[in-house]
Write an enzyme that holds these catalytic residues in place. Structure first.
Site, PDB file in Angstrom:
ATOM      1  N   SER A  24     160.104 134.266   6.270  1.00  0.00           N
ATOM      2  CA  SER A  24     159.289 133.211   5.658  1.00  0.00           C
ATOM      3  C   SER A  24     158.424 133.714   4.506  1.00  0.00           C
ATOM      4  O   SER A  24     157.793 134.773   4.590  1.00  0.00           O
ATOM      5  CB  SER A  24     158.384 132.570   6.712  1.00  0.00           C
ATOM      6  OG  SER A  24     157.552 131.589   6.114  1.00  0.00           O
ATOM      7  N   LYS A  74     161.005 121.534  15.180  1.00  0.00           N
ATOM      8  CA  LYS A  74     160.634 120.366  14.386  1.00  0.00           C
ATOM      9  C   LYS A  74     160.772 119.048  15.139  1.00  0.00           C
ATOM     10  O   LYS A  74     160.079 118.071  14.827  1.00  0.00           O
ATOM     11  CB  LYS A  74     161.460 120.313  13.103  1.00  0.00           C
ATOM     12  CG  LYS A  74     161.091 121.370  12.079  1.00  0.00           C
ATOM     13  CD  LYS A  74     161.831 121.145  10.770  1.00  0.00           C
ATOM     14  CE  LYS A  74     161.402 122.125   9.708  1.00  0.00           C
ATOM     15  NZ  LYS A  74     162.030 121.842   8.397  1.00  0.00           N
ATOM     16  N   GLY A 137     168.345 118.613   9.521  1.00  0.00           N
ATOM     17  CA  GLY A 137     166.947 118.216   9.437  1.00  0.00           C
ATOM     18  C   GLY A 137     166.470 117.910   8.038  1.00  0.00           C
ATOM     19  O   GLY A 137     165.764 116.913   7.813  1.00  0.00           O
TER      20      GLY A 137
END
Length: 293
Positions: A24, A74, A137
Site C-alpha cells: 500500500s 470491504k 468491487g
C-alpha cells in the site's frame, strides 16, 4: 511525516486495514498530506484478518479518527458500523470509516473518485453509452456512482466471473434507474459493446505491473468517438492507454482515481481541503521509482 517527538496524547490516528497491505502507498500519501498542513495526525497500516475485532478496537481508542478498508473487508465492514451512506448500502461495499461523535460512519470513495477523474478530463457521461470491463468491487463502485450521479444512457458490463457479473447487473437494474446489461467478456461481446459506446472504463487487473504489455481491448476497437479510462495505476500509462492515445482518444489514468479517492478520505477525516497535488506527486514519484527513503 511528523517527527516522532511531535506525536502525543492528542494525535489523531488513521489506519488502513486489510490483508495483504504490504504494497500500500496509503501511509506515504496521507502522512505527507498531514505534514503539508501541519496536522496532528498519523496514518499506519495494519494487516487484519478479523474485521469485527478491528472495529471494536477502533471504538475503544478515543483518538482513532479514520480507517481505510481494503480487501478482503470491504463487504464485511458494513455489518459493524453505525451508519452507512445510502449509495454504499446499495453497492454493498465501502472503503472508508470516520469516527464522528463516537459513531462510526462508512462510505465509499472509489466511485466518486472515478467520476471526478472523468469530469476533470472533460469526459461527459450524461446521455452516453458506457461500457465497464470487469465486475469486481471497483467496477461495482464505479457503476453505481455513474448510475446515481452521471445519468448515462446505459451501462454495459462485461466480466469473466459469471455469478459476480450477474449479481452486479441485477443489483444495478433493481437499485438504480439506469438501463444495465451484462455479458461475458469475449471477443464478440467486446467488439459489439465497445463499438456502440462513448465511454470505456477498464476495471480488470490486465495490464497491471508486471503484465504491462497486455490489454483487454484490441487497438482496432478503439474508435474515434470513444473516451477511455483505465483504473490500473501501475504502470502510469498502461498498454490500453498507450493504444488509445495513439489513436488520438481522450484518456484518464488510474492515478487520478487513486488520488481522488485518497483526497476524499483525507477531507472527511480532517475537515480540511486536501493538498491534492502533493498527494499526487507522492504517487507518481513512487511509481516512477523516485520516492525518497
Amino acid at each position: 511525516m511528523r517527527s516522532i517527538t511531535k506525536i502525543g496524547p492528542h494525535t489523531k490516528l488513521c489506519a488502513l486495514i486489510g490483508n495483504p497491505i504490504g504494497h500500500s502507498m496509503s501511509p506515504a500519501i496521507h502522512n505527507r498530506a498531514f505534514a503539508e498542513l501541519d496536522l496532528d495526525y498519523v496514518y499506519v497500516a495494519f494487516r487484519v484478518e478479523d474485521v469485527a475485532a478491528a472495529i471494536v478496537g477502533m471504538r475503544a481508542l478515543e483518538n482513532f479518527r479514520g480507517m481505510s478498508v481494503t480487501i478482503p473487508h470491504k463487504v464485511a465492514i458494513l455489518d459493524h458500523l453505525d451508519e452507512v451512506e445510502d449509495v454504499d448500502r446499495k453497492i454493498g461495499s465501502l472503503n472508508t470509516v470516520v469516527n464522528e461523535d463516537d459513531r462510526l460512519r462508512g462510505f465509499g470513495t472509489d466511485g466518486p473518485g472515478a467520476l471526478k477523474a472523468l469530469r476533470d478530463a472533460g469526459i461527459k457521461v450524461a446521455g452516453k453509452r458506457v461500457t465497464i470491463l470487469g465486475s469486481g468491487g471497483a467496477a461495482r463502485a464505479i457503476a453505481f456512482s455513474i448510475a446515481a450521479k452521471a445519468k448515462p444512457a446505459s451501462i454495459s458490463l462485461l466480466g469473466v466471473i459469471e455469478p459476480e457479473l450477474k449479481s452486479l447487473t441485477r443489483d444495478l437494474v433493481r437499485k438504480t434507474d439506469v438501463k444495465a446489461t451484462g455479458a461475458m467478456l469475449d471477443a464478440k461481446s467486446l467488439a459489439a459493446h465497445v463499438g456502440e459506446s462513448s465511454v470505456l472504463i477498464h476495471c480488470t487487473p490486465v495490464g497491471m505491473h508486471p503484465d504491462v504489455k497486455n490489454s483487454v481491448v484490441p487497438r482496432n476497437l478503439l474508435h474515434r468517438n470513444l473516451a477511455v479510462m483505465d483504473i490500473v495505476y501501475n504502470p502510469l500509462r498502461t498498454q490500453l492507454l498507450k493504444d488509445a492515445e495513439a489513436r488520438g482518444l481522450r484518456t484518464v489514468s488510474g492515478v487520478e482515481m487513486f488520488v481522488n479517492q485518497a483526497v476524499l478520505q483525507f477531507e472527511r477525516w480532517t475537515g480540511k481541503a486536501a493538498p491534492r497535488e502533493v498527494m499526487r506527486k507522492v504517487v507518481v514519484d513512487h511509481l516512477m521509482g523516485k520516492s525518497k527513503k
